[in-house]
Design an enzyme around this catalytic site. Structure first.
Site, short mmCIF file in Angstrom:
data_model
loop_
_atom_site.label_atom_id
_atom_site.label_comp_id
_atom_site.label_asym_id
_atom_site.label_seq_id
_atom_site.Cartn_x
_atom_site.Cartn_y
_atom_site.Cartn_z
N LYS A 54 0.83 -1.20 0.00
CA LYS A 54 0.00 0.00 0.00
C LYS A 54 0.87 1.26 0.00
CE LYS A 54 -4.03 -2.05 2.24
NZ LYS A 54 -4.90 -2.03 3.44
N SER A 69 -0.91 0.72 5.93
CA SER A 69 -1.29 -0.10 7.07
C SER A 69 -2.31 -1.14 6.61
CB SER A 69 -1.88 0.78 8.17
OG SER A 69 -2.14 0.03 9.33
N ASP A 70 -2.26 -2.29 7.23
CA ASP A 70 -3.25 -3.32 6.95
C ASP A 70 -3.49 -4.10 8.23
OD1 ASP A 70 -4.78 -4.56 4.60
OD2 ASP A 70 -3.98 -6.30 5.67
N GLN A 71 -4.70 -4.61 8.36
CA GLN A 71 -5.07 -5.30 9.59
C GLN A 71 -5.89 -6.54 9.28
OE1 GLN A 71 -8.25 -3.64 12.22
NE2 GLN A 71 -6.57 -3.49 13.69
N GLY A 106 -0.22 -4.42 10.36
CA GLY A 106 1.05 -4.10 9.73
C GLY A 106 1.14 -2.61 9.48
#
Length: 193
Positions: A54, A69-71, A106
């Site tokens: 991203k 960011s990723d979740q 992340g």
């Protein structure tokens, strides 16, 4: 402070609201990356890979620090996505009742000048109360958490669902670990205070 434009590579209103807490100017861009997990990809690997993808996928012209960011939410060892509708949200919350679930978030900061990316992650545990279907339905109907991993909004009425929360940064649960982000930005010469 180095003269960087701050970019949030996200269309999430929740992440935007979190970054606004820092009272620094930033722009939001929509990342252009495939979020499909690899076969047998571990949750930590997935969120870090997607955070980097991203952050590095946005087309930018000015010297920038780009935040990705990723979740994911993990229940009983399985990654659970956003419910997207009422029935899925109810079923997810029924499955979580009385259990502990883990969120992996992340975080990546890409420096467009140096072409380097710092990546990390944070985890957060949510311990649910024992909930019955009626309680869950009332919650879902009031808050409509259809686009939230885990089917709740911890910053809202979702707090009523929990027995306890375990983690270093409550912002991680909403989707952007601000404590770690501040550290990463400071390493790039971007001071918040």
């Amino acid at each position: 402070m180095k003269n960087y434009q701050l970019v949030l590579a996200s269309t999430s209103p929740f992440r935007q609201q979190l970054l606004e807490k820092l009272s620094v100017p930033f722009i939001c861009l929509s990342p252009d990356c495939d979020e499909t997990p690899y076969e047998s990809e571990a949750p930590l690997d997935l969120v870090q890979r997607l955070a980097v993808n991203k952050a590095t996928s946005c087309s930018i012209k000015k010297p920038s620090l780009v935040i990705g960011s990723d979740q994911v939410c993990v229940i009983d060892g399985k990654i659970v996505g956003k419910p997207l509708n009422r029935e899925n949200a109810i079923n997810q919350l029924l499955a979580q009742s009385g259990k502990a679930i883990t969120f992996y978030t992340g975080l990546a900061v890409y420096n467009s000048v140096t072409n380097l990316t710092e990546v990390g992650y944070d985890t957060f545990e949510v311990h649910f109360r024992n909930l019955n279907r009626e309680q869950i339905e009332r919650y879902v109907d009031r808050e409509e958490p259809f686009y939230c991993a885990g089917s709740f909004k911890s910053e809202g009425m979702g707090i009523c669902l929990f027995e306890k929360l375990v983690g270093k940064d409550p912002n991680t649960l909403v989707g952007l670990p601000l404590i770690d982000l501040i550290d990463m930005l400071q390493k790039q010469g971007f001071e918040i205070l």
